[in-house]
Design a protein around this motif. Structure first.
Motif, PDB file in Angstrom:
ATOM      1  N   PRO A 189      28.570  16.612 120.853  1.00 10.46           N
ATOM      2  CA  PRO A 189      29.502  17.621 120.337  1.00 10.46           C
ATOM      3  C   PRO A 189      30.942  17.125 120.306  1.00 10.46           C
ATOM      4  O   PRO A 189      31.262  16.127 120.941  1.00 10.46           O
ATOM      5  N   LEU A 190      31.789  17.882 119.580  1.00  8.31           N
ATOM      6  CA  LEU A 190      33.185  17.489 119.429  1.00  8.31           C
ATOM      7  C   LEU A 190      33.968  17.623 120.732  1.00  8.31           C
ATOM      8  O   LEU A 190      34.949  16.924 120.947  1.00  8.31           O
ATOM      9  N   GLU A 191      33.531  18.548 121.573  1.00  5.21           N
ATOM     10  CA  GLU A 191      34.191  18.731 122.871  1.00  5.21           C
ATOM     11  C   GLU A 191      33.131  18.590 123.958  1.00  5.21           C
ATOM     12  O   GLU A 191      32.013  19.082 123.811  1.00  5.21           O
ATOM     13  N   PHE A 192      33.478  17.895 125.031  1.00  5.86           N
ATOM     14  CA  PHE A 192      32.499  17.583 126.080  1.00  5.86           C
ATOM     15  C   PHE A 192      33.228  17.508 127.418  1.00  5.86           C
ATOM     16  O   PHE A 192      34.469  17.418 127.439  1.00  5.86           O
ATOM     17  N   PRO A 193      32.509  17.514 128.542  1.00  5.57           N
ATOM     18  CA  PRO A 193      33.202  17.477 129.837  1.00  5.57           C
ATOM     19  C   PRO A 193      34.026  16.197 129.969  1.00  5.57           C
ATOM     20  O   PRO A 193      33.487  15.104 129.839  1.00  5.57           O
ATOM     21  N   GLY A 194      35.326  16.360 130.148  1.00  4.62           N
ATOM     22  CA  GLY A 194      36.197  15.199 130.333  1.00  4.62           C
ATOM     23  C   GLY A 194      36.897  14.735 129.078  1.00  4.62           C
ATOM     24  O   GLY A 194      37.637  13.751 129.121  1.00  4.62           O
ATOM     25  N   GLY A 195      36.684  15.421 127.954  1.00  6.21           N
ATOM     26  CA  GLY A 195      37.384  14.978 126.756  1.00  6.21           C
ATOM     27  C   GLY A 195      36.908  15.665 125.509  1.00  6.21           C
ATOM     28  O   GLY A 195      36.162  16.648 125.549  1.00  6.21           O
ATOM     29  N   GLY A 241      29.445  16.993 105.942  1.00  2.00           N
ATOM     30  CA  GLY A 241      30.158  16.394 107.061  1.00  2.00           C
ATOM     31  C   GLY A 241      29.626  17.065 108.319  1.00  2.00           C
ATOM     32  O   GLY A 241      28.559  17.688 108.280  1.00  2.00           O
ATOM     33  N   ASP A 242      30.381  16.950 109.422  1.00  2.00           N
ATOM     34  CA  ASP A 242      29.928  17.615 110.647  1.00  2.00           C
ATOM     35  C   ASP A 242      31.132  17.978 111.495  1.00  2.00           C
ATOM     36  O   ASP A 242      31.408  17.321 112.497  1.00  2.00           O
ATOM     37  N   GLY A 243      31.840  19.030 111.075  1.00  3.31           N
ATOM     38  CA  GLY A 243      33.038  19.415 111.818  1.00  3.31           C
ATOM     39  C   GLY A 243      34.182  18.498 111.447  1.00  3.31           C
ATOM     40  O   GLY A 243      34.835  18.688 110.425  1.00  3.31           O
ATOM     41  N   VAL A 244      34.401  17.486 112.280  1.00  5.42           N
ATOM     42  CA  VAL A 244      35.459  16.520 111.954  1.00  5.42           C
ATOM     43  C   VAL A 244      35.062  15.135 112.440  1.00  5.42           C
ATOM     44  O   VAL A 244      34.461  14.988 113.513  1.00  5.42           O
ATOM     45  N   PHE A 245      35.314  14.146 111.606  1.00  3.94           N
ATOM     46  CA  PHE A 245      35.205  12.741 111.985  1.00  3.94           C
ATOM     47  C   PHE A 245      36.635  12.193 112.027  1.00  3.94           C
ATOM     48  O   PHE A 245      37.460  12.545 111.179  1.00  3.94           O
ATOM     49  N   GLU A 256      34.389  21.383 105.212  1.00  3.95           N
ATOM     50  CA  GLU A 256      34.789  22.716 104.742  1.00  3.95           C
ATOM     51  C   GLU A 256      34.211  23.777 105.692  1.00  3.95           C
ATOM     52  O   GLU A 256      33.061  23.696 106.093  1.00  3.95           O
ATOM     53  N   GLY A 257      35.025  24.746 106.053  1.00  2.36           N
ATOM     54  CA  GLY A 257      34.566  25.821 106.933  1.00  2.36           C
ATOM     55  C   GLY A 257      34.814  25.555 108.402  1.00  2.36           C
ATOM     56  O   GLY A 257      34.561  26.434 109.241  1.00  2.36           O
ATOM     57  N   PHE A 258      35.331  24.377 108.743  1.00  2.20           N
ATOM     58  CA  PHE A 258      35.630  24.083 110.152  1.00  2.20           C
ATOM     59  C   PHE A 258      36.799  24.962 110.591  1.00  2.20           C
ATOM     60  O   PHE A 258      37.819  25.042 109.901  1.00  2.20           O
ATOM     61  N   PRO A 259      36.660  25.644 111.716  1.00  2.00           N
ATOM     62  CA  PRO A 259      37.745  26.553 112.132  1.00  2.00           C
ATOM     63  C   PRO A 259      39.065  25.820 112.367  1.00  2.00           C
ATOM     64  O   PRO A 259      39.103  24.810 113.067  1.00  2.00           O
ATOM     65  N   LEU A 260      40.129  26.328 111.777  1.00  2.00           N
ATOM     66  CA  LEU A 260      41.440  25.712 111.973  1.00  2.00           C
ATOM     67  C   LEU A 260      41.867  25.736 113.437  1.00  2.00           C
ATOM     68  O   LEU A 260      42.561  24.833 113.901  1.00  2.00           O
ATOM     69  N   ALA A 261      41.418  26.748 114.167  1.00  2.00           N
ATOM     70  CA  ALA A 261      41.771  26.816 115.590  1.00  2.00           C
ATOM     71  C   ALA A 261      41.141  25.641 116.348  1.00  2.00           C
ATOM     72  O   ALA A 261      41.751  25.073 117.262  1.00  2.00           O
ATOM     73  N   ASP A 262      39.916  25.255 115.978  1.00  2.00           N
ATOM     74  CA  ASP A 262      39.270  24.097 116.621  1.00  2.00           C
ATOM     75  C   ASP A 262      40.006  22.809 116.260  1.00  2.00           C
ATOM     76  O   ASP A 262      40.233  21.943 117.111  1.00  2.00           O
ATOM     77  N   LEU A 263      40.380  22.707 114.981  1.00  2.00           N
ATOM     78  CA  LEU A 263      41.110  21.520 114.543  1.00  2.00           C
ATOM     79  C   LEU A 263      42.438  21.417 115.283  1.00  2.00           C
ATOM     80  O   LEU A 263      42.859  20.332 115.705  1.00  2.00           O
ATOM     81  N   ASP A 264      43.082  22.554 115.460  1.00  6.27           N
ATOM     82  CA  ASP A 264      44.368  22.582 116.156  1.00  6.27           C
ATOM     83  C   ASP A 264      44.207  22.139 117.613  1.00  6.27           C
ATOM     84  O   ASP A 264      45.020  21.366 118.123  1.00  6.27           O
ATOM     85  N   ARG A 313      20.998  12.753 108.766  1.00  3.14           N
ATOM     86  CA  ARG A 313      20.822  13.289 107.420  1.00  3.14           C
ATOM     87  C   ARG A 313      21.368  14.725 107.369  1.00  3.14           C
ATOM     88  O   ARG A 313      21.114  15.518 108.276  1.00  3.14           O
ATOM     89  N   GLY A 314      22.155  15.024 106.363  1.00  7.85           N
ATOM     90  CA  GLY A 314      22.716  16.369 106.239  1.00  7.85           C
ATOM     91  C   GLY A 314      24.022  16.565 106.997  1.00  7.85           C
ATOM     92  O   GLY A 314      24.581  17.652 107.010  1.00  7.85           O
ATOM     93  N   HIS A 315      24.518  15.495 107.651  1.00  8.56           N
ATOM     94  CA  HIS A 315      25.816  15.580 108.342  1.00  8.56           C
ATOM     95  C   HIS A 315      26.820  14.594 107.784  1.00  8.56           C
ATOM     96  O   HIS A 315      27.874  14.356 108.389  1.00  8.56           O
ATOM     97  N   GLY A 316      26.481  13.971 106.659  1.00  7.98           N
ATOM     98  CA  GLY A 316      27.406  13.073 105.981  1.00  7.98           C
ATOM     99  C   GLY A 316      27.104  13.178 104.500  1.00  7.98           C
ATOM    100  O   GLY A 316      26.470  14.139 104.064  1.00  7.98           O
ATOM    101  N   ASP A 317      27.543  12.180 103.717  1.00  6.71           N
ATOM    102  CA  ASP A 317      27.245  12.230 102.281  1.00  6.71           C
ATOM    103  C   ASP A 317      27.197  10.804 101.736  1.00  6.71           C
ATOM    104  O   ASP A 317      28.126  10.362 101.079  1.00  6.71           O
ATOM    105  N   GLY A 318      26.109  10.106 102.055  1.00  5.55           N
ATOM    106  CA  GLY A 318      26.002   8.720 101.602  1.00  5.55           C
ATOM    107  C   GLY A 318      26.827   7.830 102.499  1.00  5.55           C
ATOM    108  O   GLY A 318      26.394   7.450 103.583  1.00  5.55           O
ATOM    109  N   VAL A 319      28.037   7.532 102.059  1.00  7.41           N
ATOM    110  CA  VAL A 319      28.917   6.728 102.909  1.00  7.41           C
ATOM    111  C   VAL A 319      30.368   7.156 102.699  1.00  7.41           C
ATOM    112  O   VAL A 319      30.779   7.477 101.571  1.00  7.41           O
ATOM    113  N   PHE A 320      31.097   7.246 103.799  1.00  3.83           N
ATOM    114  CA  PHE A 320      32.546   7.427 103.781  1.00  3.83           C
ATOM    115  C   PHE A 320      33.152   6.107 104.281  1.00  3.83           C
ATOM    116  O   PHE A 320      32.633   5.513 105.219  1.00  3.83           O
ATOM    117  N   ILE A 321      34.247   5.691 103.678  1.00  9.32           N
ATOM    118  CA  ILE A 321      34.891   4.434 104.098  1.00  9.32           C
ATOM    119  C   ILE A 321      36.373   4.682 104.369  1.00  9.32           C
ATOM    120  O   ILE A 321      37.111   5.078 103.462  1.00  9.32           O
TER     121      ILE A 321
END
Lengths: 346, 346
Positions: A67-73, A143-147, A105-113, B140-148
């Protein structure tokens, strides 16, 4: 004063379009949390001068931890620590980071903040400014939240020159502390497991400790951070590159009891598990005690120990080898991890 | 000789695990196509010295273009050109790139190989080595081919110092050629549209042309590449940063007839459409002809023209303004694009 952080607001495709919505997202979230003189230049390309004297190095890492947030970081602090450490492992002092975000798209701005705030705090604590960045948005389900891809540049002081080719028979293998904390912290959060005590990620920036190490012992052969694939992948790669056998002492390997217990429950070997705030140091044996003392004087190196020795050179035409003297006196080969039980650990 | 490129082979999660599968993917695809002395050091952090004299700049861009391959380019060549150009727009000579890949599980290895080959060819053609990299794999389903994500560092020669603050009333606004080719090429491929003739992306590296421009006219106020948001976003941002009014001449704007036709059909304005091989130059009026001559001597600048003029400073407390003298003699404001009709253009 942010105007985009309304309750429930989410990232929209327009935030990645390069127009006004992108500018507002950058100003009200990234620029606010990352503020520093380099970033505040507001150019696509940040000017980094003046640099300290020495040779320039560059390193990049795409962070896709789940997950994007985990114990310790979280992915924000991890993206800073991971790249600061990659630069530091070259013996370099990191001078600036670039950060590129791919947001779903759809990732909460509060999480991004929250993630941006953590990232900014980690960069300030490390003293390494986020000098420039980029923001892209992909459609929901692509995508998956944020990379976060962070790239670091740093400067290697004169006289420091580490390379696997400098690894020689008889050298000592040191690690800066307990192994496996990061990977087990991620797994515990991901699988909703409890292991008695909460296991925290070791995610931390190691460049200050490294700067003291290389200043006192410029003859260090190699530094590496044992991230993906753990200590096993790191030492196998080095043994192969240097064409040597390496021997670990199982009795000397530092693993927290709760991490050892979790690994046993999950059928994992702590040697294969990622760390994000540890380093491996291979050095002449006469320098080992001095380096351990320097590491132990830093919170990030409090648990530093010697874990093994570089043995003979591999016979011509044969690859390097990593093996371990086990607790019961046997000797076993420690191989690369062939499969992938631990995806998206960083 | 690649052993992983079997017919039908796809990227698996193990390719991102940091173990043997990752090492083989890197060796047999990325290292093979990108081969250069910096990358071949094989460290996480690449050493970049020796650098030419000057001030260091750094720029990063996440590339998420969809589709991955389009008329005139693909995500690999685009990732090189985009970052080379961002560095060049600071007046800098790009010296090295870092490349971070986020690949979706199941992506065909043959496609990845083709994109890496294109990326390596673009880097060689530009003379800018890919010095270091990173590879991650998401389910699968958490990306889109390749991001660079590509990050570039470059060196600004002594005496060159561009900034929006240097933009002054009376300066000339130049563009290096026809607008909107890249965005329309992507859209045509994405939507399966035909516009009579095939419209090719203008994706190209501009650093050689820029090096000559800044060598001959160090007093250039600003260079920018009008990518996302097009010329409109670029000039609005500069007008705001410099606190000036800018006026474009509609009659002078270079737009290919087929691009103009496609835009009309799609209800788009070429001023809002991304370019990937064009630049905007704002310079003292007495330097305009010399700069146009330099640009026109390069294939990438063959269509260079003057498109407008910097007008008076905005009144205190009011933002900058971009407007256009229309073909029929009126004056209209050219605004930022508020929405997002063109996602994932780069």
């Amino acid at each position: 004063m942010s105007t985009i952080l309304r309750p429930g607001a989410c990232v929209e495709m327009a935030h990645g379009g390069g127009g006004l919505a992108t500018t507002r997202l950058i100003r009200e979230i990234f620029a606010r949390h990352f503020a520093n003189p380099l970033l505040d230049q507001g150019h696509d390309a940040a000017r980094l001068d003046p640099l300290p004297p020495g040779r320039l190095v560059m390193s990049t890492d795409a962070h896709v931890v789940s997950p994007l947030e985990f114990p310790g970081g979280d992915i924000g602090s991890l993206a800073v620590h991971g790249t600061v450490n990659d630069v530091a492992m070259a013996g370099a002092w990191p001078v600036a980071l670039a950060a590129a975000f791919i947001i779903e798209e759809g990732f909460p701005l509060a999480d991004l903040d929250r993630i941006a705030a953590s990232m900014g705090a980690a960069a300030r604590a490390a003293g390494v400014p986020i000098a420039t960045g980029d923001t892209k948005v992909v459609e929901r389900g692509h995508g998956d939240g944020v990379f976060i891809t962070t790239t670091g540049v740093g400067v290697v002081p004169e006289g420091v020159n580490m390379a696997p080719a400098h690894i020689a028979p008889g050298m000592a293998i040191l690690v800066s502390g307990p192994l496996g904390d990061h990977g087990v912290a991620i797994l515990s959060r991901r699988q909703g497991l409890e292991f008695g005590t909460a296991i925290q990620s070791d995610s931390a920036a190691l460049h200050r400790m490294v700067a003291q190490m290389v200043a006192h012992v410029p003859g260090i052969a190699v530094l590496r951070d044992p991230t993906r694939g753990g200590l096993s992948a790191t030492l196998n790669e080095l043994a192969e590159a240097a064409g040597v056998t390496m021997t670990l002492e199982e009795a000397a390997l530092p693993v927290r009891p709760e991490v050892a217990g979790a690994c046993e429950m999950l059928g994992l070997d702590p040697l294969h598990i990622a760390n994000e705030g540890k380093l491996v140091c291979i050095c002449p044996p006469e320098d080992a005690e001095a380096l351990l003392a320097i590491m132990r004087a830093h919170p990030e190196g409090a648990g530093a120990v010697r874990v093994g020795t570089v043995g003979e050179r591999a016979a011509p035409g044969t690859p390097g080898l990593l093996r371990m003297q086990t607790l019961i006196g046997g000797m076993r080969v420690v191989d690369w991890l062939a499969g992938e039980p631990l995806p998206r650990i960083c």
